[in-house]
Design a protein around this motif. Structure first.
Motif, short mmCIF file in Angstrom:
data_model
loop_
_atom_site.label_atom_id
_atom_site.label_comp_id
_atom_site.label_asym_id
_atom_site.label_seq_id
_atom_site.Cartn_x
_atom_site.Cartn_y
_atom_site.Cartn_z
N GLY A 173 57.15 -0.01 -19.10
CA GLY A 173 57.33 0.58 -20.42
C GLY A 173 56.50 -0.13 -21.47
N SER A 174 56.79 0.19 -22.72
CA SER A 174 56.09 -0.42 -23.85
C SER A 174 57.00 -1.43 -24.52
N GLU A 175 56.39 -2.42 -25.18
CA GLU A 175 57.16 -3.38 -25.97
C GLU A 175 57.39 -2.88 -27.38
N ASN A 176 56.87 -1.70 -27.70
CA ASN A 176 57.00 -1.14 -29.04
C ASN A 176 57.40 0.32 -28.91
N SER A 177 58.61 0.66 -29.33
CA SER A 177 59.10 2.02 -29.17
C SER A 177 58.38 3.02 -30.06
N ASP A 178 57.57 2.54 -31.00
CA ASP A 178 56.84 3.45 -31.89
C ASP A 178 55.43 3.75 -31.38
N LEU A 179 55.07 3.18 -30.24
CA LEU A 179 53.73 3.40 -29.69
C LEU A 179 53.84 3.66 -28.18
N PRO A 180 52.87 4.39 -27.61
CA PRO A 180 52.89 4.61 -26.16
C PRO A 180 52.68 3.30 -25.40
N ALA A 181 53.08 3.30 -24.14
CA ALA A 181 52.82 2.14 -23.29
C ALA A 181 51.36 2.11 -22.84
N VAL A 315 51.52 -2.64 -27.10
CA VAL A 315 51.09 -1.65 -26.12
C VAL A 315 50.78 -2.36 -24.80
N ARG A 316 51.27 -1.80 -23.71
CA ARG A 316 51.20 -2.47 -22.41
C ARG A 316 49.80 -2.43 -21.78
N PHE A 317 49.15 -1.27 -21.85
CA PHE A 317 47.88 -1.08 -21.14
C PHE A 317 46.94 -0.29 -22.04
N VAL A 318 45.80 -0.90 -22.37
CA VAL A 318 44.78 -0.24 -23.18
C VAL A 318 43.51 -0.15 -22.34
#
Length: 473
Positions: A173-181, A315-318
């Protein structure tokens, strides 16, 4: 009562405030979990060395012969026929007949305490050679762009499998609920040959696919409100639509309804979070000087800066795709003499800026940065249709990638190719090995993160893959 009263559908219609209500509550819990780090309920198998990944994907395949793997023997025998035993039975994308060896027109030097050999085309990367680990022995099974890009990103050459970023979104998942993972940034010429399948979610719920951000114009398409609709009205509309979706999900049990719910809610939250995030003009002049960025311009440099801002916010993966590295030499501007230096000028300084900036902010120690393409280039001149411009055909047998950041031994070069750079002769690393190693750094055993589809458990590395222990710190 009649037969109708005994059907499953009618039972749940009548019990919507009883058993159906419990199911609705459970579904809502799943939606909340999907926003956070426990999206798949996956428990890490190892202590993670990194929290996030920035993958710099050079679509089109950079020439390792001219950037990272110098071959004096090629220079010595430049223009001679390649030994027949090397290419007997070989299939090439474009080469016909017996090709001639092509030495690199560029000079190499050793850099840093590690003595990493880097081409003159990458002077900025050379400054930080001791922070990078080079793998000169990468291999793939694919020799055409689309299947090779899909394979490098999904672990399978055929469309339909989840991408690496989607697996991480599903598992962590993402560490920020306001942004995609999982966020995708594009620059350069044309589109990746593998298309959106390179960052698709395959058979995973579509909430895990990569979300494209743009470095100019509207950052995310179709997120802004239409004319005459304010944020409050949009919020009420989404709330009402999702209430109906939840009720329908209880009736039909389709998991894609949950994905739709999550997508609506995330898109609404991104209306607030994304505009500030993508406004790189807020950065000080020193940062723009470091990266070579120009606010408002679509470029690889701007995307590197945006990648730092994304991982900084959880964001987890960019994944950055820079397109155009296909240097066949079939015409002017598509060769290694003109085009390859041009591509290096576009990317070298921003990559240096990204690694330097991450380190200065204390982010590099728990961020993994990966650089590479879908395959390599031949040590022979392609000379398609008698072209006099120098270029190299596709080469899956041997190429170079590099990694930097948390959990990686810096200043290391592993793997070795033969004197002509044609075959790997030491420490071969294939695509599944790379994926297994990346997952290991994130605390995941690549054999255990699975998803059941069509009757069997699938994983990113399929039935292969081994961790490249040599590069782990």
């Amino acid at each position: 009562m009649g037969l109708r009263n005994l059907t499953r559908r009618h039972f749940f219609e009548q019990a919507s405030f009883g058993i159906g209500g419990l199911a609705l509550a459970s579904l809502m819990d799943d939606v909340v979990l999907a926003e956070g780090q426990k999206a798949a309920g996956y428990r890490l198998d190892f202590a993670p060395r990194v929290k996030r990944v920035i993958y710099l994907f050079m679509a089109g395949a950079p020439s390792q012969i001219d950037l990272f793997d110098p071959k004096p023997a090629l220079t010595k025998h430049d223009g001679q026929d390649i030994p027949e035993e090397l290419i007997k039975g070989e299939r090439f994308a474009f080469i016909k007949g017996t090709p001639k060896l092509l030495g690199s027109p560029f000079q190499f030097q050793k850099h840093g305490q590690s003595g990493a050999e880097i081409s003159e085309l990458l002077p900025n990367l050379a400054k930080i050679a001791d922070k990078v680990t080079f793998i000169r022995s990468m291999q793939t099974t694919q020799f055409n762009h689309a299947p090779a890009q899909i394979f490098m990103n999904t672990g399978h050459q055929v469309i339909g499998r989840p991408s690496l970023g989607s697996w991480l979104s599903y598992g962590l998942g993402s560490e920020n609920s306001d942004l995609p993972a999982f966020v995708v940034l594009l620059s350069g010429e044309n589109n990746p040959d593998g298309g959106k399948s390179c960052w698709g979610s395959g058979f995973l719920p579509t909430m895990h696919q990569g979300v494209e951000f743009r470095s100019n114009g509207e950052p995310v398409l179709f997120v802004s409100n239409p004319e005459g609709v304010d944020a409050d009205a949009r919020g009420r509309s989404i709330g009402a639509i999702n209430d109906l979706n939840r009720l329908h999900a209880v009736k039909v049990g389709d998991p894609e309804i949950q994905t739709r719910i999550s997508a609506y809610e995330l898109a609404y939250r991104m209306q607030t979070s994304v505009p500030e995030l993508t406004d790189v003009s807020q950065e000080p002049a020193s940062i723009h000087e470091l990266y070579g960025t120009e606010p408002g311009k679509a470029s690889f440099a701007n995307n590197c800066l945006l990648a730092r801002r994304l991982v900084e916010r959880g964001v987890r993966f960019v994944q950055l795709y820079h397109r155009g590295w296909d240097t066949h030499g079939a015409s002017f501007g598509e060769d290694i003499v003109e085009k390859l230096p041009h591509l290096c000028r576009q990317t070298d300084r921003p990559v240096y800026g990204l690694l330097t900036d991450l380190e200065q902010r204390g982010l590099l120690k728990d961020t993994l940065v990966v650089w590479g393409g879908e395959f390599g280039r031949t040590p022979m001149n392609e000379a398609r249709n008698g072209s006099k411009f120098l270029g190299r055909d596709h080469h899956p047998r041997a190429f170079t990638m590099w990694l930097a950041g948390g959990g990686i031994k810096p200043g290391l070069t592993i793997g070795r190719t033969d004197d002509l750079g044609y075959n790997v002769v030491e420490d071969a690393v294939d695509v599944h090995d790379l994926h297994a190693t990346m997952l290991r750094l994130l605390g995941i055993d690549h054999e255990k993160l699975t998803y059941k589809f069509q009757g069997r458990d699938f994983r990113l590395t399929d039935v292969q893959g081994k961790v490249v222990e040599k590069i782990l710190a």
